[in-house]
Design a protein around this motif. Sequence first.
Motif, mmCIF file in Angstrom:
data_model
loop_
_atom_site.group_PDB
_atom_site.id
_atom_site.type_symbol
_atom_site.label_atom_id
_atom_site.label_comp_id
_atom_site.label_asym_id
_atom_site.label_seq_id
_atom_site.Cartn_x
_atom_site.Cartn_y
_atom_site.Cartn_z
ATOM 1 N N ARG A 197 0.968 -1.395 0.116
ATOM 2 C CA ARG A 197 0.016 -0.053 0.044
ATOM 3 C C ARG A 197 0.703 1.169 -0.085
ATOM 4 O O ARG A 197 2.056 1.136 -0.135
ATOM 5 C CB ARG A 197 -0.886 -0.043 1.225
ATOM 6 N N GLY A 198 0.137 2.380 0.032
ATOM 7 C CA GLY A 198 1.001 3.621 -0.021
ATOM 8 C C GLY A 198 1.244 3.989 -1.586
ATOM 9 O O GLY A 198 1.679 3.035 -2.397
ATOM 10 N N ALA A 199 0.980 5.285 -2.144
ATOM 11 C CA ALA A 199 1.245 5.771 -3.545
ATOM 12 C C ALA A 199 2.475 5.038 -4.176
ATOM 13 O O ALA A 199 2.117 4.293 -5.205
ATOM 14 C CB ALA A 199 0.735 6.915 -3.656
ATOM 15 N N PRO A 200 3.395 5.515 -3.693
ATOM 16 C CA PRO A 200 4.826 4.968 -4.751
ATOM 17 C C PRO A 200 4.763 3.504 -4.489
ATOM 18 O O PRO A 200 5.131 2.903 -5.542
ATOM 19 C CB PRO A 200 5.854 5.976 -3.861
ATOM 20 N N ARG A 244 -7.657 -0.402 -6.658
ATOM 21 C CA ARG A 244 -7.588 1.005 -5.973
ATOM 22 C C ARG A 244 -7.458 2.328 -6.936
ATOM 23 O O ARG A 244 -6.489 2.320 -7.831
ATOM 24 C CB ARG A 244 -6.394 1.058 -5.094
ATOM 25 N N ALA A 248 5.508 2.648 2.284
ATOM 26 C CA ALA A 248 4.837 3.140 1.323
ATOM 27 C C ALA A 248 5.415 3.495 -0.061
ATOM 28 O O ALA A 248 4.704 3.972 -0.986
ATOM 29 C CB ALA A 248 4.029 4.406 1.700
ATOM 30 N N THR A 261 8.238 9.274 1.634
ATOM 31 C CA THR A 261 8.192 10.842 1.244
ATOM 32 C C THR A 261 7.825 11.621 2.515
ATOM 33 O O THR A 261 9.043 12.199 2.858
ATOM 34 C CB THR A 261 6.771 10.862 0.346
ATOM 35 N N GLN A 282 -2.559 2.604 10.119
ATOM 36 C CA GLN A 282 -1.455 2.398 9.394
ATOM 37 C C GLN A 282 -0.345 3.541 9.859
ATOM 38 O O GLN A 282 0.942 3.212 10.094
ATOM 39 C CB GLN A 282 -1.450 3.282 7.726
ATOM 40 N N ALA A 291 0.846 12.074 -0.119
ATOM 41 C CA ALA A 291 -0.128 12.278 -1.059
ATOM 42 C C ALA A 291 -0.425 11.006 -2.069
ATOM 43 O O ALA A 291 0.489 10.608 -2.356
ATOM 44 C CB ALA A 291 -0.114 13.394 -1.968
ATOM 45 N N ASP A 292 -1.796 10.791 -2.300
ATOM 46 C CA ASP A 292 -2.001 9.519 -3.208
ATOM 47 C C ASP A 292 -2.335 10.217 -4.501
ATOM 48 O O ASP A 292 -2.105 9.477 -5.663
ATOM 49 C CB ASP A 292 -3.335 9.020 -2.782
ATOM 50 N N ASN A 300 -5.131 12.629 0.019
ATOM 51 C CA ASN A 300 -4.452 11.538 0.882
ATOM 52 C C ASN A 300 -5.350 10.983 2.049
ATOM 53 O O ASN A 300 -6.562 11.063 1.898
ATOM 54 C CB ASN A 300 -3.279 12.533 1.457
ATOM 55 N N LYS A 301 -4.899 10.153 2.949
ATOM 56 C CA LYS A 301 -5.558 9.412 3.660
ATOM 57 C C LYS A 301 -6.552 10.171 4.404
ATOM 58 O O LYS A 301 -6.404 11.211 4.839
ATOM 59 C CB LYS A 301 -4.621 8.595 4.580
#
Length: 341
Positions: A50-53, A91, A162, A168, A195, A235-236, A245-246
């Motif tokens: 999970r986590g954008a990157p 997602r 993430a 980040t 998280q 940020a996502d 973001n979350k």
Amino acid sequence: MTSDTKTIWWNDENNSIMMIDQTKLPVEFVVIEVKTVERLADAIRRLEVRGAPALGVAGAFGVALSAVSCTSDVEFAETVASDAALLKSTRPTAVNLAWGIDKVLRSMENLPPEMARFLAITVAKTIAAEDEKCCMQLGRNGAALLPQIGTVLTHCNAGALACSTWGTALGVIRSAHKMGKKISVVSCETRPLLQGARLTAWELHHDNIPVTSIIDSEAAYLMRKGKIDCVVVGADRITKDAVFNKIGTYMHAVCAKHHNIPFYVAAPVSTFDVNASESDIIVEERARDEVAAFWGKQTVPEGVPVINYAFDATPLTLVTGIITEVGVLYPPYDFSTLRQM
Ligand code: MRU
């Protein structure tokens, strides 16, 4: 986690994906091997990764996995396209997932299957390696903004877990710590999947960076008491008007503004979706049970509906600065010069 610990990587021996199973932390540190695209899609949905990157890297490795698993040259293009669509559907909010998938797909375009398989693995590995470099540079850029001595509030986990490694928002904190700044961190637990409590606290504690865990609703009061010097979150997706973001991030941004506390977002250029606006974005809604039960015990009466948005949108008017690998952006924000890779 140090820069040597990876969250997700390619296993050359088996042509498979290795990853830390984040659902098991902080109690158990378990590395799993993912051998099929269906299993990867499940791992993404369950937040094992999970986590954008990290999702960008997972998506890229997913296309490579699809390419090497499909032994039929005739069905190759169709299989890879349908696996890519499956992975993208897991997602919707974190733009990096689709970004990583598309980047590998583009590298394979018009190539014969054998060459496409080779290139898919090479490009996916490059995305993972670039993510690491990017976090390090982003961390250095952001570290200068933190006070010499102070307390940073963060939400969710925008750490090594993430990303490929380093992180980040936590990359900024790690880099400041490395520079000798005396930073302590307040980590919001991040209901419902924790998280912040499970992952951010685990990572920082492991690295000997002072961290205190709080419930999400305690943040405003700590700001009021003067206990928070600045907020740094990940940020996502960043559109031309908002930071996704979350869930809970917007609440911290409003409170930070009220208390005159700087609110920074740390994100790589790959997280920007410069042509989109807040209203264009689908915000993931997750299962009822994540909210209606806690550690296996029902907490909401049967028949009472729940709303479980995984993310929220913070208007850019509340953001003091956006820390990227190419520098820190300040208002009035103009993303038109950002080079999309
Ligand atoms: O649902 P998650 O755990 O994938 O949400 C993650 C976040 O919201 C992170 O803050 C974001 O992806 C930035 S990670 C560098």
